[in-house]
Design a protein around this motif. Structure first.
Motif, short mmCIF file in Angstrom:
data_model
loop_
_atom_site.label_atom_id
_atom_site.label_comp_id
_atom_site.label_asym_id
_atom_site.label_seq_id
_atom_site.Cartn_x
_atom_site.Cartn_y
_atom_site.Cartn_z
N CYS A 89 -1.55 -0.33 5.70
CA CYS A 89 -2.09 -1.62 5.31
C CYS A 89 -2.22 -1.61 3.78
CB CYS A 89 -3.44 -1.86 5.97
SG CYS A 89 -4.68 -0.61 5.52
N CYS A 125 -5.17 -2.45 2.20
CA CYS A 125 -6.60 -2.58 1.91
C CYS A 125 -7.04 -1.80 0.68
CB CYS A 125 -7.43 -2.14 3.11
SG CYS A 125 -7.05 -3.06 4.61
N CYS A 154 -12.18 -0.51 5.38
CA CYS A 154 -11.00 0.05 6.03
C CYS A 154 -10.98 1.52 5.63
CB CYS A 154 -9.74 -0.67 5.57
SG CYS A 154 -8.22 0.11 6.18
ZN LIG Z 1 -6.62 -1.43 6.05
#
Ligand SMILES: [Zn+2]
Length: 197
Positions: free
Chosen positions: A65, A67, A54
């Motif tokens: 997010c 990640c 990501c």
């Molecule tokens: Zn992500």
């Protein structure tokens, strides 16, 4: 799918020194990296994380997010336990590619959730496959794993590929204002096992 080691080198990091491996599938369609700490012991289930690239989260610390936090948490957990393996899948945006992920973000800016946005672009909600990961684990003689994941599809996919998941190790990052809706969607639509959203 045949899995071939392309390169092996040392990767010193603030968490310790990992062995860094590059693998490719045969025919040459896909590459993955593996960061390995310690020596896999065939008598014990290995601590394993499969992380999908990501760019926005891993490199830029995006708060759309979790990640980047998950990646750091997984590497820290492996470093603390002294052995384990992180497979880094070069499958940006759950397999749809970086430019399509940015287009999906555009759609999310106008009110779609992460799953709807992918579907609008003509992709399945989750476009990844895990065959190459299973091949990498077998390269290290690993057939039993303690898998760090909240995603039931990952352990089902590994079991289907002949890797026994003896334990699921949760990898929950507390939600922020930015990730709350994203994590709710992952829980509701992708079946992620999240206790705090
Ligand atoms: Zn992500």
């Amino acid at each position: 799918m045949k899995t071939t080691k392309v390169a092996e080198t040392s990767l010193p990091t603030p968490l310790g020194t990992f062995r860094l491996f590059g693998f490719q599938s045969e025919p040459k369609t896909e590459n993955v990296l593996a960061l390995v700490m310690g020596k896999p012991n065939p008598d014990e289930a290995a601590l394993v994380r499969i992380h999908s690239q990501c760019l926005t989260g891993d490199v830029f610390g995006s708060e759309r997010c979790d990640c980047g936090d998950q990646l750091h948490f997984a590497l820290s957990t492996i470093a603390e336990s002294g052995s384990g393996l992180l497979i880094y899948q070069l499958q940006e945006g759950r397999g749809i590619g970086l430019m399509n992920k940015l287009l999906a973000y555009e759609l999310q800016d106008s009110g779609h959730d992460t799953v709807e946005a992918n579907e609008h672009l003509g992709f399945e909600a989750d476009h990844r496959n895990y065959d190459l990961c299973a091949g990498v684990l077998r390269h290290f003689g690993i057939t039993r794993v303690r898998l760090m994941t909240n995603n039931p599809q990952k352990f089902d996919a590994l079991e289907a590929a002949g890797i026994h998941v003896v334990e699921r190790v949760p990898i929950e990052i507390p939600p922020s204002d930015g990730t709350k809706e994203y994590l709710k969607t992952k829980k509701a639509k992708l079946g992620h096992l999240l206790s705090n959203v």
